[in-house]
Design a protein around this motif. Sequence first.
Motif, PDB file in Angstrom:
ATOM      1  N   THR A  93      44.697  33.661  16.208  1.00 56.68           N
ATOM      2  CA  THR A  93      43.529  34.391  16.723  1.00 56.68           C
ATOM      3  C   THR A  93      43.532  34.490  18.242  1.00 56.68           C
ATOM      4  N   ARG A  94      44.304  33.657  18.931  1.00 55.03           N
ATOM      5  CA  ARG A  94      44.355  33.720  20.385  1.00 55.03           C
ATOM      6  C   ARG A  94      45.514  34.572  20.889  1.00 55.03           C
ATOM      7  N   ASP A  95      46.315  35.092  19.971  1.00 51.46           N
ATOM      8  CA  ASP A  95      47.484  35.890  20.325  1.00 51.46           C
ATOM      9  C   ASP A  95      47.094  37.361  20.445  1.00 51.46           C
ATOM     10  N   THR A  96      47.165  37.882  21.658  1.00 51.11           N
ATOM     11  CA  THR A  96      46.757  39.261  21.924  1.00 51.11           C
ATOM     12  C   THR A  96      47.520  40.258  21.062  1.00 51.11           C
ATOM     13  N   TYR A  97      48.790  39.995  20.813  1.00 43.50           N
ATOM     14  CA  TYR A  97      49.630  40.949  20.080  1.00 43.50           C
ATOM     15  C   TYR A  97      49.924  40.488  18.652  1.00 43.50           C
ATOM     16  N   GLY A  98      49.229  39.442  18.195  1.00 44.67           N
ATOM     17  CA  GLY A  98      49.463  38.933  16.850  1.00 44.67           C
ATOM     18  C   GLY A  98      48.516  39.522  15.833  1.00 44.67           C
TER      19      GLY A  98
ATOM     20  N   GLU B 131      56.878  10.289   9.737  1.00 46.66           N
ATOM     21  CA  GLU B 131      56.969   8.923   9.217  1.00 46.66           C
ATOM     22  C   GLU B 131      55.717   8.566   8.414  1.00 46.66           C
ATOM     23  N   ASP B 132      54.545   9.040   8.877  1.00 45.58           N
ATOM     24  CA  ASP B 132      53.305   8.815   8.128  1.00 45.58           C
ATOM     25  C   ASP B 132      53.395   9.430   6.738  1.00 45.58           C
ATOM     26  N   MET B 133      53.924  10.656   6.673  1.00 48.00           N
ATOM     27  CA  MET B 133      54.052  11.318   5.376  1.00 48.00           C
ATOM     28  C   MET B 133      55.013  10.583   4.466  1.00 48.00           C
ATOM     29  N   LYS B 134      56.114  10.102   5.026  1.00 47.78           N
ATOM     30  CA  LYS B 134      57.083   9.370   4.206  1.00 47.78           C
ATOM     31  C   LYS B 134      56.475   8.108   3.603  1.00 47.78           C
ATOM     32  N   SER B 135      55.563   7.485   4.346  1.00 48.72           N
ATOM     33  CA  SER B 135      54.935   6.254   3.857  1.00 48.72           C
ATOM     34  C   SER B 135      53.657   6.526   3.075  1.00 48.72           C
ATOM     35  N   GLY B 136      53.294   7.824   2.898  1.00 45.16           N
ATOM     36  CA  GLY B 136      52.106   8.180   2.125  1.00 45.16           C
ATOM     37  C   GLY B 136      50.808   7.969   2.861  1.00 45.16           C
ATOM     38  N   GLU B 137      50.861   7.881   4.182  1.00 41.46           N
ATOM     39  CA  GLU B 137      49.663   7.635   4.981  1.00 41.46           C
ATOM     40  C   GLU B 137      49.041   8.952   5.444  1.00 41.46           C
ATOM     41  N   SER B 138      47.757   9.115   5.250  1.00 40.64           N
ATOM     42  CA  SER B 138      47.064  10.324   5.682  1.00 40.64           C
ATOM     43  C   SER B 138      47.232  10.520   7.180  1.00 40.64           C
ATOM     44  N   SER B 139      47.432  11.776   7.595  1.00 41.08           N
ATOM     45  CA  SER B 139      47.686  12.039   9.005  1.00 41.08           C
ATOM     46  C   SER B 139      47.439  13.512   9.307  1.00 41.08           C
ATOM     47  N   ASP B 140      47.225  13.824  10.572  1.00 37.51           N
ATOM     48  CA  ASP B 140      47.113  15.226  10.975  1.00 37.51           C
ATOM     49  C   ASP B 140      47.798  15.421  12.310  1.00 37.51           C
ATOM     50  N   LEU B 141      48.131  16.679  12.597  1.00 36.26           N
ATOM     51  CA  LEU B 141      48.900  17.002  13.797  1.00 36.26           C
ATOM     52  C   LEU B 141      48.577  18.432  14.214  1.00 36.26           C
ATOM     53  N   ARG B 142      48.463  18.657  15.512  1.00 38.94           N
ATOM     54  CA  ARG B 142      48.260  20.011  16.028  1.00 38.94           C
ATOM     55  C   ARG B 142      49.415  20.381  16.950  1.00 38.94           C
ATOM     56  N   ILE B 143      50.078  21.480  16.618  1.00 37.56           N
ATOM     57  CA  ILE B 143      51.196  21.996  17.408  1.00 37.56           C
ATOM     58  C   ILE B 143      50.788  23.341  17.997  1.00 37.56           C
ATOM     59  N   VAL B 144      51.132  23.561  19.261  1.00 39.21           N
ATOM     60  CA  VAL B 144      50.875  24.841  19.902  1.00 39.21           C
ATOM     61  C   VAL B 144      52.199  25.436  20.371  1.00 39.21           C
ATOM     62  N   PHE B 145      52.395  26.714  20.069  1.00 38.12           N
ATOM     63  CA  PHE B 145      53.549  27.471  20.536  1.00 38.12           C
ATOM     64  C   PHE B 145      53.035  28.558  21.487  1.00 38.12           C
ATOM     65  N   TYR B 146      53.686  28.729  22.607  1.00 38.93           N
ATOM     66  CA  TYR B 146      53.334  29.822  23.499  1.00 38.93           C
ATOM     67  C   TYR B 146      54.153  31.064  23.167  1.00 38.93           C
ATOM     68  N   THR B 147      53.487  32.222  23.142  1.00 38.58           N
ATOM     69  CA  THR B 147      54.214  33.482  23.029  1.00 38.58           C
ATOM     70  C   THR B 147      54.820  33.817  24.384  1.00 38.58           C
ATOM     71  N   ILE B 148      55.680  34.830  24.435  1.00 29.39           N
ATOM     72  CA  ILE B 148      56.296  35.236  25.695  1.00 29.39           C
ATOM     73  C   ILE B 148      55.245  35.696  26.696  1.00 29.39           C
TER      74      ILE B 148
ATOM     75  N   VAL C 162      51.480  18.415  20.100  1.00 31.43           N
ATOM     76  CA  VAL C 162      52.828  18.873  20.437  1.00 31.43           C
ATOM     77  C   VAL C 162      52.721  20.262  21.044  1.00 31.43           C
ATOM     78  N   LEU C 163      53.402  20.472  22.166  1.00 32.10           N
ATOM     79  CA  LEU C 163      53.398  21.778  22.827  1.00 32.10           C
ATOM     80  C   LEU C 163      54.832  22.267  22.967  1.00 32.10           C
ATOM     81  N   ASN C 164      55.095  23.426  22.368  1.00 39.56           N
ATOM     82  CA  ASN C 164      56.417  24.048  22.456  1.00 39.56           C
ATOM     83  C   ASN C 164      56.337  25.227  23.415  1.00 39.56           C
ATOM     84  N   THR C 165      56.856  25.036  24.628  1.00 42.39           N
ATOM     85  CA  THR C 165      56.848  26.099  25.630  1.00 42.39           C
ATOM     86  C   THR C 165      58.240  26.710  25.686  1.00 42.39           C
ATOM     87  N   HIS C 166      58.503  27.629  24.788  1.00 40.16           N
ATOM     88  CA  HIS C 166      59.784  28.334  24.734  1.00 40.16           C
ATOM     89  C   HIS C 166      60.973  27.368  24.677  1.00 40.16           C
TER      90      HIS C 166
END
Length: 372
Positions: free
Chosen positions: A114-119, A74-91, A56-60
């Motif tokens: 760690t990739r955020d220059t001002y974080g 939905e995986d969590m609701k059914s008790g199924e193991s799952s993983d997800l990677r979300i990326v947010f862009y800074t300004i 998932v990519l959230n670009t502002h």
Amino acid sequence: MKKMLKFLFYFILIFSLASCNMQDNENGSPKANGESPSAGKERPKPIVKGVRDVDVLNTHGSIDGIERMQRFYEDMKSGESSDLRIVFYTIEGDPIVKDLKYNGESLEVKNDSTRDTYGSGEIETISCGQLIEEVNPTNTSYIATDCKEVPYGMEEIIEIEYNVSQQDLFEIDLKYGENLENEINTKTATIKKKNGVTEPFHMNENVKQEMYNRLVFANYLGEKGGLSSCDQPDAIKYNLKVYINGGQQEISWKECDDSQEGLKFTKIANYIIAQSDQKQTEKPEVIVQGYVLERENNTLLIGEELNKLDYEWMKDEIKQMDMDSFIFNFTVLEGVPVEEYQLGDKIRATIDGNIIGSKPGRAKVKEIKKIK
């Protein structure tokens, strides 16, 4: 104060993105619009420089991959193991990574700046219990709950905003047919059918809100890499122009497009067409939904469109700050049996007449009920 600034900053980013000329040129939550996520050929995963396997990519505010967030939930609701990677862009354009890992019993949330220059440049791992999906008329939030060592025991995963009233301009022009001979144009308030006759047409605000909701869940601002071509010569064609603030987005596809993205936009087009065939209510019912912040003298003060985490933060802040400092709307509901409601209850109320004033508005209640 920090939370308030976050919301103001987020709103400015969405406004700025929508005001651009849209040069960079999925259907929503099952609860948000009554439809399940579309089947069909799934669009490719987002590409982020320096980050692998992005779901998932959230670009502002323009979100690519909402359907993968829904699938993880939905995986969590059914008790199924799952993983997800979300990326947010800074300004500044730096990626911040949020990794979710569910093992069938508990949820681990890892925030990597760690990739955020001002974080902070740190990786923070949070142990949580569950994930909730909270759907409001103008936003949907996914929130991790039962978290250790974080405020209120909750961590916001992602919030999807679709409040059409926060846009200076939102209109559409949909052309469809074998030769695009039909047209529904809310900008000119006209409708043209196959016989070539043009008639006046008004779309009410409730329908516009639902339409905007569906477009946001379809990531109408994003690149249309998921749309596929099809060779059926007599297939219905669609051309949709979205006018948003100072910008314009144009999307063209055919009904025979069986990609996930194509199916979503066809459903949106069919929704618009169905609404154009119905008489639009001149004065649709006014609905207030939100959390009870105060109760006294047969009145309830409601913070509209809040999610659970917003409420926990605001219930203390509102005692110290003026309501004009918040981007949320507030309404005092009159004529309510307050003994039936407690602070923190979430309610949905139908208004008798209109809301008078703002911050807070005041209104008489026709019907009211608690909701989960």
